[in-house]
Design an enzyme around this catalytic site. Structure first.
Site, PDB file in Angstrom:
ATOM      1  N   ASP A 130      42.256  39.908  29.776  1.00 60.25           N
ATOM      2  CA  ASP A 130      41.207  40.586  30.561  1.00 60.25           C
ATOM      3  C   ASP A 130      41.595  42.047  30.786  1.00 60.25           C
ATOM      4  O   ASP A 130      42.599  42.329  31.442  1.00 60.25           O
ATOM      5  CB  ASP A 130      41.056  39.857  31.903  1.00 60.25           C
ATOM      6  CG  ASP A 130      39.865  40.355  32.703  1.00 60.25           C
ATOM      7  OD1 ASP A 130      39.193  41.298  32.252  1.00 60.25           O
ATOM      8  OD2 ASP A 130      39.615  39.796  33.792  1.00 60.25           O
ATOM      9  N   GLU A 142      38.390  40.023  27.224  1.00 65.33           N
ATOM     10  CA  GLU A 142      37.391  40.146  28.301  1.00 65.33           C
ATOM     11  C   GLU A 142      37.226  41.592  28.754  1.00 65.33           C
ATOM     12  O   GLU A 142      38.210  42.288  28.989  1.00 65.33           O
ATOM     13  CB  GLU A 142      37.841  39.263  29.468  1.00 65.33           C
ATOM     14  CG  GLU A 142      36.909  39.266  30.670  1.00 65.33           C
ATOM     15  CD  GLU A 142      37.271  38.154  31.656  1.00 65.33           C
ATOM     16  OE1 GLU A 142      37.729  37.074  31.219  1.00 65.33           O
ATOM     17  OE2 GLU A 142      37.109  38.361  32.872  1.00 65.33           O
ATOM     18  N   HIS A 157      32.011  33.476  35.408  1.00 64.64           N
ATOM     19  CA  HIS A 157      33.028  34.238  36.122  1.00 64.64           C
ATOM     20  C   HIS A 157      33.141  33.659  37.527  1.00 64.64           C
ATOM     21  O   HIS A 157      32.124  33.402  38.170  1.00 64.64           O
ATOM     22  CB  HIS A 157      32.598  35.709  36.189  1.00 64.64           C
ATOM     23  CG  HIS A 157      33.550  36.581  36.935  1.00 64.64           C
ATOM     24  ND1 HIS A 157      33.385  36.934  38.252  1.00 64.64           N
ATOM     25  CD2 HIS A 157      34.695  37.165  36.532  1.00 64.64           C
ATOM     26  CE1 HIS A 157      34.385  37.713  38.624  1.00 64.64           C
ATOM     27  NE2 HIS A 157      35.196  37.877  37.612  1.00 64.64           N
TER      28      HIS A 157
HETATM   29 CA    CA Z   1      37.391  39.627  34.582  1.00 65.15          CA
END
Ligand code: CA
Length: 388
Positions: free
Chosen positions: A200, A226, A302
């Site tokens: 991420d 991400e 998420h």
């Molecule tokens: Ca994230």
């Protein structure tokens, strides 16, 4: 039945150690809970995305802007309420904080609807496509450390996540593209090849940096990359998706069906990550889910915040239809925060017990079947941690 009161609770505590992602380090954890009371004594709970001072400002929108619009309304009219609020706030913000505030209220209305019906939210949506879901462990956050210290700590954390029973884990990057690649190499080396690993970036790269890192992630068999670039950079997303083999994931900073329509039509996502506590609540999430599936884009929600957000997401993960279907369809996962989080561990009278389930059930978590969200927050806990 009608709505008699809407209350925001902003909770906060000092973390034992600083945590960070590519944009900032922070030393406090916060959560923004929304409670809706009715004249019949049924209470609903929701949660708004947004930490710290964002939560305090959102409390003003929840109690000061939205509450006067919905007092006296029937809480079961959640789609009517959603459109009344959105239409009157539209001129002042079609994304961001007004939608975060509306999300918490909408989730609380679904909790009420479930309690009225005596059914879990997934039954109101249309049933459960799965009785349990695989959880992935989100940890390995940045701290103000030298790259070598970070790599060493990430190796240890990755191994402990593996020992906790997670079959998929996610790490942060964001200390410069060259150091970031070394960090991912260290984690992959530590856990071996049999664990799904996600990376991420919290939109810290230019497109060219994202290509540099993304090519390295392909070699390291990373499952998804991400938020490689800024959420506004739809062309950057599309170029990366066309040019990289690694899955491109994103969408946590997108709002409403109209924002998601643009994002999906730009064809920059392999995996969509809608945030129900931000994009407009469950009512709007279901429309976003339909749009994702209309574009044949798989969804992994998420998840951020407290046990209330987790409970809402478990209901939604049950409700995601197989895409495109088959004997062994692609399956969504539950994002689970493994860092210090009392708002997950201690908020509820009966905790969700995610970590225990992950350990005992091969990384999997059962979908709760109690009415509504199936949770009851502890008022003493809320009072202890409330700052606003
Ligand atoms: Ca994230």
């Amino acid at each position: 039945m009608h709505i008699t009161r809407i209350t925001s609770h902003v909770l906060q505590y000092d973390l034992p150690e600083k945590l960070g992602y590519s944009q900032q380090y922070y030393s406090r954890r916060s959560a923004h809970l929304v409670r809706i009371d009715t004249d019949e004594g049924i209470t609903g709970w929701g949660e708004c995305f947004g930490p710290g001072n964002i939560a305090i400002a959102n409390k003003g929108i929840v109690e000061g802007v939205i509450q006067p619009l919905v007092l006296g309304e029937d809480p079961l009219d959640r789609d009517v309420i959603w459109h009344k609020c959105y239409n009157l706030m539209r001129d002042h913000g079609q994304k961001g904080m007004p939608l975060q505030a509306l999300s918490g209220i909408d989730i609380a209305l679904w909790d009420i609807a479930g309690k009225v019906a005596g059914l879990p939210i997934h039954k109101l949506i249309g049933g459960s496509h799965r009785s349990d879901v695989s959880a992935y462990g989100y940890g390995m956050m940045l701290r103000p450390e030298q790259p070598r210290e970070l790599a060493s700590r990430f190796r240890d954390e990755a191994n402990s996540l593996k020992e906790m029973g997670f079959t998929a884990i996610k790490m942060k990057v964001g200390i410069g593209s060259k150091n970031d690649i070394s960090l991912v190499e260290a984690v992959r080396d530590a856990v071996g090849d049999d664990l799904a690993l996600m990376v991420d970036a919290n939109h810290c790269y230019t497109t060219s940096e994202a290509f540099h890192v993304g090519h390295a992630l392909e070699d390291l068999d990373i499952y998804w990359f991400e938020e490689p670039v800024a959420p506004e950079d739809l062309r950057g997303y599309r170029e990366l998706r066309e040019g990289l083999k690694v899955n491109i994931a994103g969408g946590e900073a997108e709002y409403s069906r109209w924002g998601w329509l643009n994002l999906l039509e730009s064809r920059g996502l392999d995996i969509a990550q809608p945030e129900v506590c931000a994009l407009g609540g469950i009512t709007e999430y279901l429309r976003v889910l339909a749009l994702c599936h209309a574009h044949f884009t798989p969804v992994v929600n998420h998840v951020w915040g407290s046990a209330i957000a987790l409970a809402a997401n478990l209901q939604l993960l049950a409700s995601i239809p197989p895409l495109p279907g088959g004997l062994h369809p692609w399956q969504p996962m539950l994002e689970f925060d493994t860092t210090d989080n009392r708002f997950i561990d201690d908020l509820l009278k009966t905790p969700l017990g995610i970590k225990e389930q992950v350990k005992e059930n091969g990384g999997r978590v059962t979908i709760p079947t109690e009415p509504g969200l199936g949770i009851e927050p502890d008022p003493d806990f809320i009072e202890k941690y409330e700052i606003s």
